[in-house]
Design an enzyme around this catalytic site. Sequence first.
Site, short mmCIF file in Angstrom:
data_model
loop_
_atom_site.label_atom_id
_atom_site.label_comp_id
_atom_site.label_asym_id
_atom_site.label_seq_id
_atom_site.Cartn_x
_atom_site.Cartn_y
_atom_site.Cartn_z
N GLU A 186 -33.08 -33.86 -55.51
CA GLU A 186 -33.54 -34.62 -56.68
C GLU A 186 -34.94 -34.21 -57.13
O GLU A 186 -35.20 -34.13 -58.34
CB GLU A 186 -33.53 -36.11 -56.32
CG GLU A 186 -33.91 -37.03 -57.46
CD GLU A 186 -33.88 -38.48 -57.02
OE1 GLU A 186 -34.65 -39.27 -57.60
OE2 GLU A 186 -33.12 -38.83 -56.10
N ASP A 187 -35.83 -33.91 -56.19
CA ASP A 187 -37.24 -33.72 -56.54
C ASP A 187 -37.76 -32.29 -56.42
O ASP A 187 -38.92 -32.03 -56.71
CB ASP A 187 -38.12 -34.62 -55.66
CG ASP A 187 -37.88 -36.10 -55.93
OD1 ASP A 187 -37.38 -36.42 -57.02
OD2 ASP A 187 -38.19 -36.93 -55.07
N HIS A 236 -42.76 -39.26 -46.27
CA HIS A 236 -41.71 -40.21 -46.65
C HIS A 236 -40.38 -39.89 -45.97
O HIS A 236 -39.82 -40.76 -45.28
CB HIS A 236 -41.57 -40.26 -48.17
CG HIS A 236 -40.37 -41.03 -48.64
ND1 HIS A 236 -40.20 -42.37 -48.40
CD2 HIS A 236 -39.26 -40.62 -49.33
CE1 HIS A 236 -39.05 -42.78 -48.93
NE2 HIS A 236 -38.46 -41.73 -49.49
N ASP A 252 -34.53 -45.56 -47.00
CA ASP A 252 -35.37 -45.03 -48.08
C ASP A 252 -36.04 -46.16 -48.84
O ASP A 252 -37.25 -46.14 -49.10
CB ASP A 252 -34.50 -44.18 -49.00
CG ASP A 252 -35.24 -43.74 -50.26
OD1 ASP A 252 -36.24 -43.03 -50.15
OD2 ASP A 252 -34.78 -44.12 -51.36
N ASP A 288 -41.01 -77.11 -38.40
CA ASP A 288 -40.89 -77.83 -37.13
C ASP A 288 -39.55 -77.53 -36.45
O ASP A 288 -39.36 -77.85 -35.28
CB ASP A 288 -41.02 -79.34 -37.35
CG ASP A 288 -42.48 -79.74 -37.55
OD1 ASP A 288 -43.35 -78.90 -37.26
OD2 ASP A 288 -42.73 -80.86 -38.02
N HIS A 306 -33.14 -35.88 -47.98
CA HIS A 306 -32.50 -36.72 -48.99
C HIS A 306 -33.14 -36.62 -50.38
O HIS A 306 -32.50 -36.92 -51.38
CB HIS A 306 -32.44 -38.18 -48.53
CG HIS A 306 -33.73 -38.93 -48.68
ND1 HIS A 306 -34.71 -38.93 -47.72
CD2 HIS A 306 -34.21 -39.74 -49.67
CE1 HIS A 306 -35.72 -39.68 -48.10
NE2 HIS A 306 -35.45 -40.19 -49.29
#
Length: 749
Positions: free
Chosen positions: A102-103, A74, A163, A283, A98
Amino acid sequence: MAEPQTASQGSSLRRLVPRIFSRAPRVNDLDNLIRTVRANHPKGDLAVIERAYKVAKEKHTGQQRQSGEPYITHPLAVAQILAEMGLGPRAIAAALLHDTVEDTGYALTDLTAEFGDEVAMLVDGVTKLDKVKYGESAQAETVRKMIVAMSKDIRVLLIKLADRLHNARTWGFVPPEKAAKKAKETLEIYAPLANRLGIQAIKSELEDLSFAVLHPKIYNEIHNLIAQRTPQREKYLAQVVEEIDEDLRDLRIRGKVVGRPKQLYSVYQKMVVRGREFDDIYDLIGIRVLVASVRDCYAVLGAIHARWTPLPGRFKDYIATPKFNLYQSLHTTVIGPSGRTVEIQIRTHEMHQQAEYGVAAHWMYKERMNGGKAEVRASDSDMAWLAHISDWQAETADPGEFLDSLRFEIGAKEVYVFTPKGRVVGLPAGATPVDFAYAVHTEIGHRTMGSKVNGRLVPLESELKSGDVVEVFTSKNPDAGPSQDWLGFVKSTRARNKIRGWFTKERREEAIEQGKEAIARAMRRQNMPLQRLMSQDSFAEVAHQLRYEDVSALYAAVGEGHVSTQSVLEKVTALVAATDPVTGPIDLPGSMPSREPRAGDSGVLVRGASDILVKVAKCCTPVPGDEIVGFVTRGSGVSVHRTDCVNVKALASEQDRFVEVSWAPTTKSVFRVQIQVEALDRSGLLSDVTRVLSEHHVNILSATVSTTDERLAISRFVFEMGDAVHLDRVLNAVRRIDAVYDVYRVTSS
C-alpha cells in the site's frame, strides 16, 4: 456524541490522555519478536520472519510515522502484538509486510514470488482500496474486501486488529479530527469484531483508547475516580482473595485467584446506558479464579456458594453452553464480606487463554497440533458466523447499507435457541421464528408457514428467548415464498437479505409487470398519451438518470415500491418537454378516431352498435376472461353481466333485449373486482391485508369487515384494476398473509 476537537487541543489531550502519545520501544525489537515467536512455536520457520523484516525495512527506508519514528517501528509493533497472541511465523511475516504494497513501490506479484501465496493473501486482505478510484465508498469497500478475505483466513482480521491497536496507541500524533473519525470507526466495527472473535485483550484496549479520544475529559474524570478509590478497593479485594484461597486449600485444588481490572469504557457505558452511579459500579468487586480442570471449576463454585449467598438470577454457565465467540466460564454474583456484592468468574487456564485471545488461541492450538499448517476458515463450525457475513455482504450492493448491516450484525446481543434435535442456534436479540428458519437454511426460511416454541404454536413474529426450543413448519407448495410483511419484524441481516433477494430475483418478472401496470394506470388517471410516451426513449433515459441498468429494472423498482410512479412520470414529462421543443409540454389527448365497432372504457365491444353506452354490471363485476352477455337497459345503454349472473337468469323472459358483446380491453379500460378474504381473527389483520393490496397498487373503492363468534374474520374489498392477470397475483399475495386461510373473487352480490 464525540466532543468537538481542534488542533489546539493537542496539549490538553496530552495532559488528559498521555497513553495515546506513546512511542514504540526501539531496543532489540527484532530479537524480542523472534524470541516471542520461538517460545510459542519452537519448530517454526523463523528465517521467513528475518527475510520479511529485511524487505520491510528496505522498502520503508526514508518513511516516518507522524510521531517522528522510523516507519519500520509500526510493522514491528504489529508483529509483536500478534506474536504475543501466539500466531505463527507466516502470519508474523505478513504483519511485517502488511503496509509495503500500500505505501511503497513493492508490488503484490513481487511479494508473492518472494514469500509465497499464503503470506501474499494475508497482506492483500489488509491492503486498503484506492480512495481516488472508489471515492466516498472506499472505506466501506475496503471493509468489505477484508470481510471476504477473513472468511477465507481469519488471520487477515487478526493482523488488521493488531494494526488498528498500534495506530490507536499513537492517535495523539494525528490531527484530532482524523483521530476522532478513526476512534468512532473502531468502536463501531473493529472493537465489536474483536469481541466476536473473543479477543478481549484487544477489544478492551481498543474501546478504552477510542473512548479517550472521543471523550477525553470524561475519560480522565473516570480514571481519577478509580485512582481515588483504589486503596480501599485493594484492601477489600485482598480479604476476598484470602477467603477463596482458603476454600481452594480445603478442596486440595491448585488454583490462582486474582482481581479483575476495571475497564474505563465499560464503567462509562454502565453510567450512561444503564444510568447507574459510579459508586454502584465501582463498588462491584470482580474476582477471577483459574483452576486446572472443568471438574475443579464446579467444585470451586459449590464451595463459594456454601460460603456466601448467591444472588438469584445472576448465575451463568458458559462452560456447558459457550458464547458465540467460544468464550467459556462460570459466572456468579454473591453477597461477600460486609454485605458487599462480589462478581466471580471461574474457568480453567485454557479457557482463560481463549477468553483473552479468542480465535487466536484457537489458531495457535491448531497450528501446533498440525505442525504449523493450521487453517481457521469460515467453514469451521465455531466460526460459522463468518460464512454468514460473507454470504450477505455479497448480496448487499450499496456500500452504506453494507456498513450499517455489518455494525448491527457484529454489535447485536445474541440469544441462543435450540432445534428440536438439540443443536444450538445463535440469533440477534429480538429474533423471531422466521430468523431461526433462515439461520437453519434459506429454503426452510422461504417455505416457513408456522412455528412452535417449547411445544406451543406461536405467531411468526413472536420474540424468541434464550433456551427456547424452536420448530418451524414448511409449505409443500413449490411456489411458496416469504411474505413482504416479514421484513417488518425479522432482526437478522441474513433473513432480511434473503427475503429481499427472493422478491428481487424470484419475482422480478412479477415486479416488472406490476411496475408497468402502475405506470399505465397513473398515466390513464392523468390523461397522458400512454402510447406516445411508451414508444419513445424517455423511460430508458429516466432509468439511466435513476441509475437503473435498463427500463425493466426501472419497472421492477416501481413494482417493488422503491420508486414512486409519480416521480417517474414527472421525470418523463420533463424530459419530453425539454427534448421536444416543437411540441413543448405534453398536451391532453384529443378525441381519438372512432372505429367500428367502438369499445368504451369498459373494454367491451357491442356487435352492431358503434357508439352505444356500455356499463359493466356491479352485481357480478365481470372481468376479461369471463363469459359475458349484454342487456339493453332503458335509457342507460347496455349493461354487461356474467352469463351465470342471477340477474341475467331473472331477465330470461326478455330475450329480445339481449345483445352479443365481446371483450376488447384497451389501455384505458378499468375493471371493478370484489374479493372476499377469510382468516382467523388477530390483531393487525386488516392493516396487513390493506397494506398488501396497496403494495400491489390496488385502488380500494370500498371494504367491509365482520367477525363471527368463532373468531373468524370475513372481509370484502371492492377495487379497480386495469388487467385481469393482475388479479391472480393479488389473490396469491393476500393468501400468503399470516392467518389467512382463503381468499377468492366474489362474482355475485
